[in-house]
Design a protein around this motif. Structure first.
Motif, short mmCIF file in Angstrom:
data_model
loop_
_atom_site.label_atom_id
_atom_site.label_comp_id
_atom_site.label_asym_id
_atom_site.label_seq_id
_atom_site.Cartn_x
_atom_site.Cartn_y
_atom_site.Cartn_z
N ARG A 41 2.48 -2.61 -1.34
CA ARG A 41 3.34 -3.20 -0.32
C ARG A 41 3.26 -2.38 0.97
O ARG A 41 3.20 -2.93 2.07
CB ARG A 41 4.79 -3.26 -0.82
CG ARG A 41 5.69 -4.09 0.06
CD ARG A 41 7.06 -4.35 -0.53
NE ARG A 41 7.00 -4.55 -1.96
CZ ARG A 41 7.61 -3.76 -2.88
NH1 ARG A 41 8.34 -2.78 -2.53
NH2 ARG A 41 7.49 -3.98 -4.16
N ARG A 42 3.20 -1.06 0.84
CA ARG A 42 3.08 -0.21 2.04
C ARG A 42 1.76 -0.43 2.74
O ARG A 42 1.70 -0.45 3.97
CB ARG A 42 3.23 1.27 1.66
CG ARG A 42 4.67 1.64 1.45
CD ARG A 42 4.89 3.10 1.42
NE ARG A 42 4.65 3.74 2.70
CZ ARG A 42 4.79 5.02 2.91
NH1 ARG A 42 5.18 5.82 1.95
NH2 ARG A 42 4.54 5.55 4.09
N GLU A 44 -0.02 -3.23 2.66
CA GLU A 44 0.09 -4.55 3.30
C GLU A 44 0.91 -4.47 4.59
O GLU A 44 0.55 -5.07 5.61
CB GLU A 44 0.73 -5.54 2.34
CG GLU A 44 -0.16 -5.98 1.20
CD GLU A 44 0.57 -6.89 0.21
OE1 GLU A 44 1.54 -7.57 0.63
OE2 GLU A 44 0.17 -6.91 -0.95
N THR A 45 1.99 -3.72 4.55
CA THR A 45 2.82 -3.54 5.74
C THR A 45 2.04 -2.85 6.85
O THR A 45 2.12 -3.23 8.02
CB THR A 45 4.09 -2.72 5.39
OG1 THR A 45 4.83 -3.44 4.40
CG2 THR A 45 4.96 -2.49 6.62
N LYS A 48 -0.24 -5.27 8.55
CA LYS A 48 0.51 -6.15 9.46
C LYS A 48 0.89 -5.40 10.73
O LYS A 48 0.84 -5.96 11.82
CB LYS A 48 1.76 -6.69 8.77
CG LYS A 48 1.48 -7.69 7.68
CD LYS A 48 2.74 -8.12 6.98
CE LYS A 48 2.42 -9.03 5.80
NZ LYS A 48 3.60 -9.33 5.00
N GLU A 49 1.27 -4.13 10.57
CA GLU A 49 1.62 -3.33 11.75
C GLU A 49 0.41 -3.14 12.66
O GLU A 49 0.54 -3.16 13.88
CB GLU A 49 2.18 -1.98 11.31
CG GLU A 49 3.56 -2.09 10.70
CD GLU A 49 4.05 -0.80 10.08
OE1 GLU A 49 3.24 0.15 9.91
OE2 GLU A 49 5.24 -0.73 9.76
#
Length: 88
Positions: A41-42, A44-45, A48-49
């Protein structure tokens, strides 16, 4: 950053990026602070960032083993902004 820019339009935004996504993954895995799902999840984040990079004024790369260089770049940005003649 987008929320802050709405509140403080003249703020200077610096994006701190990893040397590469594989480097980021390795750093996070070596910390052993997250479960596999949380780590994914990190990542993926972070991806996106990275897509929001265009909303920042500067990008500083924090490559493994080169923290002093990243700090120097940020200090240089701060100094340059303090010396700015015209306002943003």
């Amino acid at each position: 950053a987008l929320n802050i820019r709405q509140l403080v339009p003249d703020a200077v935004f610096i994006f701190l990026a990893p040397g590469s996504m594989s480097e980021l993954r390795t750093r996070l895995e070596q910390r052993r602070t997250e479960l596999k799902a949380d780590l994914e999840r990190r990542i993926e984040t972070a991806l996106k960032e990275m897509d929001c990079l265009r909303h920042f004024d500067y990008c500083v790369v924090n490559s493994e083993g080169h923290l002093d260089e990243a700090v120097s770049c940020i200090n240089a940005i701060v100094m340059a902004e303090q010396c700015r003649v015209s306002l943003r």
